[in-house]
Design a protein around this motif. Structure first.
Motif, PDB file in Angstrom:
ATOM      1  N   ASN A   3       0.839  -1.197   0.000  1.00 20.30           N
ATOM      2  CA  ASN A   3       0.000   0.000   0.000  1.00 20.30           C
ATOM      3  C   ASN A   3       0.872   1.244   0.000  1.00 20.30           C
ATOM      4  O   ASN A   3       1.815   1.354   0.789  1.00 20.30           O
ATOM      5  CB  ASN A   3      -0.898   0.026   1.242  1.00 20.30           C
ATOM      6  N   VAL A   4       0.568   2.164  -0.871  1.00 16.80           N
ATOM      7  CA  VAL A   4       1.279   3.446  -0.930  1.00 16.80           C
ATOM      8  C   VAL A   4       0.253   4.560  -0.772  1.00 16.80           C
ATOM      9  O   VAL A   4      -0.715   4.643  -1.545  1.00 16.80           O
ATOM     10  CB  VAL A   4       2.040   3.605  -2.270  1.00 16.80           C
ATOM     11  N   LEU A   5       0.411   5.399   0.237  1.00 16.62           N
ATOM     12  CA  LEU A   5      -0.522   6.493   0.488  1.00 16.62           C
ATOM     13  C   LEU A   5       0.098   7.809   0.042  1.00 16.62           C
ATOM     14  O   LEU A   5       1.235   8.127   0.407  1.00 16.62           O
ATOM     15  CB  LEU A   5      -0.858   6.563   1.987  1.00 16.62           C
ATOM     16  N   ARG A   6      -0.652   8.555  -0.756  1.00 13.28           N
ATOM     17  CA  ARG A   6      -0.218   9.887  -1.168  1.00 13.28           C
ATOM     18  C   ARG A   6      -1.308  10.887  -0.799  1.00 13.28           C
ATOM     19  O   ARG A   6      -2.493  10.619  -1.005  1.00 13.28           O
ATOM     20  CB  ARG A   6       0.049   9.932  -2.672  1.00 13.28           C
ATOM     21  N   PHE A   7      -0.895  12.012  -0.250  1.00 10.11           N
ATOM     22  CA  PHE A   7      -1.850  13.024   0.188  1.00 10.11           C
ATOM     23  C   PHE A   7      -1.756  14.262  -0.695  1.00 10.11           C
ATOM     24  O   PHE A   7      -0.661  14.691  -1.061  1.00 10.11           O
ATOM     25  CB  PHE A   7      -1.580  13.413   1.650  1.00 10.11           C
ATOM     26  N   ALA A   8      -2.921  14.811  -1.007  1.00 13.25           N
ATOM     27  CA  ALA A   8      -2.984  16.031  -1.799  1.00 13.25           C
ATOM     28  C   ALA A   8      -4.292  16.740  -1.471  1.00 13.25           C
ATOM     29  O   ALA A   8      -5.189  16.163  -0.836  1.00 13.25           O
ATOM     30  CB  ALA A   8      -2.892  15.720  -3.282  1.00 13.25           C
ATOM     31  N   PHE A   9      -4.391  17.988  -1.873  1.00 11.67           N
ATOM     32  CA  PHE A   9      -5.661  18.702  -1.705  1.00 11.67           C
ATOM     33  C   PHE A   9      -5.971  19.457  -2.993  1.00 11.67           C
ATOM     34  O   PHE A   9      -5.082  19.728  -3.804  1.00 11.67           O
ATOM     35  CB  PHE A   9      -5.622  19.660  -0.501  1.00 11.67           C
ATOM     36  N   ILE A  10      -7.235  19.758  -3.158  1.00  8.03           N
ATOM     37  CA  ILE A  10      -7.681  20.465  -4.368  1.00  8.03           C
ATOM     38  C   ILE A  10      -7.970  21.912  -3.990  1.00  8.03           C
ATOM     39  O   ILE A  10      -8.744  22.190  -3.061  1.00  8.03           O
ATOM     40  CB  ILE A  10      -8.935  19.805  -4.951  1.00  8.03           C
ATOM     41  N   THR A  11      -7.329  22.795  -4.684  1.00 11.53           N
ATOM     42  CA  THR A  11      -7.515  24.222  -4.415  1.00 11.53           C
ATOM     43  C   THR A  11      -8.882  24.688  -4.934  1.00 11.53           C
ATOM     44  O   THR A  11      -9.587  23.959  -5.642  1.00 11.53           O
ATOM     45  CB  THR A  11      -6.411  25.052  -5.089  1.00 11.53           C
ATOM     46  N   GLU A  13      -9.372  26.681  -7.166  1.00 15.51           N
ATOM     47  CA  GLU A  13      -9.321  26.743  -8.632  1.00 15.51           C
ATOM     48  C   GLU A  13      -9.371  25.358  -9.264  1.00 15.51           C
ATOM     49  O   GLU A  13      -9.320  25.216 -10.500  1.00 15.51           O
ATOM     50  CB  GLU A  13      -8.036  27.453  -9.086  1.00 15.51           C
ATOM     51  N   GLY A  14      -9.402  24.309  -8.421  1.00 14.53           N
ATOM     52  CA  GLY A  14      -9.484  22.961  -8.961  1.00 14.53           C
ATOM     53  C   GLY A  14      -8.134  22.320  -9.239  1.00 14.53           C
ATOM     54  O   GLY A  14      -8.067  21.242  -9.835  1.00 14.53           O
ATOM     55  N   THR A  15      -7.036  22.957  -8.796  1.00 17.63           N
ATOM     56  CA  THR A  15      -5.689  22.400  -9.001  1.00 17.63           C
ATOM     57  C   THR A  15      -5.347  21.429  -7.873  1.00 17.63           C
ATOM     58  O   THR A  15      -5.600  21.705  -6.696  1.00 17.63           O
ATOM     59  CB  THR A  15      -4.643  23.534  -9.033  1.00 17.63           C
ATOM     60  N   VAL A  16      -4.754  20.301  -8.228  1.00 13.16           N
ATOM     61  CA  VAL A  16      -4.326  19.321  -7.221  1.00 13.16           C
ATOM     62  C   VAL A  16      -2.945  19.723  -6.719  1.00 13.16           C
ATOM     63  O   VAL A  16      -1.991  19.842  -7.499  1.00 13.16           O
ATOM     64  CB  VAL A  16      -4.285  17.897  -7.804  1.00 13.16           C
ATOM     65  N   LYS A  17      -2.822  19.912  -5.421  1.00 12.75           N
ATOM     66  CA  LYS A  17      -1.553  20.269  -4.788  1.00 12.75           C
ATOM     67  C   LYS A  17      -1.090  19.112  -3.910  1.00 12.75           C
ATOM     68  O   LYS A  17      -1.729  18.785  -2.908  1.00 12.75           O
ATOM     69  CB  LYS A  17      -1.722  21.522  -3.929  1.00 12.75           C
TER      70      LYS A  17
END
Length: 436
Positions: A3-11, A13-17
């Motif tokens: 299992n590999v977990l990656r975290f991000a959030f959507i601004t 404006e809809g951009t994935v950071k």
């Protein structure tokens, strides 16, 4: 597999950071492979990374046939009972960790789950009984029987029972993981698909490289080395090419005759003792034969008078007699180490060592007095070459021998009025443990 977990959030404006750092997948997998085959050996985790690597590269059309062959080779391991043992070990480890919590409800959950653990062991044992690889299956069944016996008393409650259960579950985890490691490592050792044969690219006169360590004792630093020189009586295994070393420097020197390989081995031993990496206090050799040791003794005697060396090395043999065709040797620098007393060098055999595996094979024990800047200290050195095949009694016999030597009956008593008790002397193991 992993299992590999990656975290991000959507601004807005809809951009994935991304929050977690991006990693090169292949670089990460190969880093794990180096770690699990070296610094922190873990055979099952190594197999999983091999699988991930071949799956990743094969899907991207890199050397597809080779990677398909790798996946086909590894599939029986990942589907086998050894992999199931690893999962059961993880279950036991989780239960042991849960017992660190003092809440009654959590501890009750652990004891309630022991039946599931016992059931898993029974199921995996049935798989072992159907395994065509009899020796490996016998190893697994013996492990499961031991674990079942360890778990049998665990049915109480309360803090005392929880403490006992935690210790037992930790031992169960280690035993299950150890059995799985042995089985998987031996499987990997007989798979030619996993590594390219080296043949003429191997330019060393033994199939083992020397290993060394710096040992700090009472302010003194000693450099010690262990090396299996490959007994000439075992050349048939090289010629059968089970290690991919037929046609290497080993066979070329052996076929040249006139003691060419012996001379090269002695040359390397002297280089280790006198030059490479600084002064060596101690060198343990495995798989020695009389001709090699005779030549080495002559060279060591010459070193006492050579102007560039002037070193006083002593060689101890572990053979029942000098002519024993396979024995170990201990070489020490008499300027830095000396035998503690007349009983300082012992060779344990038969019932005291490998009664079933090889009664003539010794576990050698030497007690040294170490000369330091402020006086002296004591050091015990053990060396052996664990005999036998990938499975069998040798490993258990060696462990029992170690237990007797490190914790002898009446261990509170001293050996000599001014000496430390034997069990309290720092001990260094310089040995070839053979198969896992």
């Amino acid at each position: 597999v992993t299992n590999v977990l990656r975290f991000a959030f959507i601004t807005a404006e809809g951009t994935v950071k991304p929050v977690t750092k991006e990693k090169d997948f292949l670089q990460a997998v190969e880093g794990c492979m180096r770690d699990y085959s070296g610094k922190h050996p873990a055979a099952m985790k190594y197999v999983k990374r091999l699988w991930e690597r071949s799956a990743y590269l094969g899907q991207r059309n890199f050397d597809v046939k080779a990677h398909l062959d790798m996946l086909a080779t590894l599939r029986p391991v990942l589907e086998g009972w050894a992999a199931e043992l690893v999962q059961i070990a993880a279950h036991a480890e989780t239960l042991a960790n849960m017992l660190e919590c003092k809440e009654d409800a959590v501890q009750d959950d652990v004891f309630a789950d022991l039946d599931a653990l016992r059931s898993s062991l029974q199921d995996v044992r049935k798989r072992m009984e159907d395994d065509a690889h009899v020796a490996a299956a016998e190893e697994g069944i013996a492990c499961v029987e031991s674990v079942q016996e360890m778990l049998r008393p665990l049915d109480g409650r309360g803090s005392e029972a929880a403490g006992t259960a935690k210790e037992v579950l930790e031992d169960v985890t280690n035993l299950l993981e150890g059995c799985a490691e042995v089985v998987i490592s031996n499987f990997l050792g007989i798979c030619p698909q996993l590594a390219k044969p080296l043949h003429e690219e191997w330019t060393f006169p033994s199939d083992h490289p020397p290993i060394g360590a710096a040992v700090k004792l009472a302010g003194a630093e000693l450099h010690a080395v262990s090396w299996n020189v490959l007994n000439k009586h075992y050349m048939q295994y090289i010629e059968k090419d089970t290690q991919g070393l037929n046609g290497s420097t080993i066979t070329l020197l052996h076929e040249a005759g006139e003691g060419q390989r012996e001379k090269k081995l002695v040359e390397i031993v002297m280089d280790i003792l006198l030059r490479s990496g600084g002064t060596k206090a101690l060198l343990c050799l495995q798989e020695c034969w009389p001709g090699l040791l005779d030549l080495l003794e002559d060279r060591l005697r010459a070193a006492k008078t050579e102007r560039t060396a002037r070193r006083d090395f002593v060689l101890l043999r572990t053979g029942i007699e000098r002519a024993q065709k396979n024995q170990e040797a201990i070489i020490y620098d008499n300027r830095l180490l000396s035998l503690r007393d007349d009983e300082a060098f012992r060779c344990h055999r038969g019932q005291a060592a490998y009664a079933e595996a090889d009664p003539n094979k010794a576990v050698a024990e030497v007690f040294f007095e170490v000369k330091t800047a402020t006086g002296s200290a004591q050091l015990r050195v053990l060396t052996t070459h664990v005999p036998g095949s990938p499975y069998g009694p040798a490993r258990s016999e060696f462990c029992r021998c170690l237990a007797r030597l490190l914790n002898p009956p009446g261990s509170a008593s001293s050996h000599g009025s001014s000496d430390k008790p034997r069990h309290s002397v720092p001990t260094l193991l310089l040995a070839d443990l053979n198969f896992p």
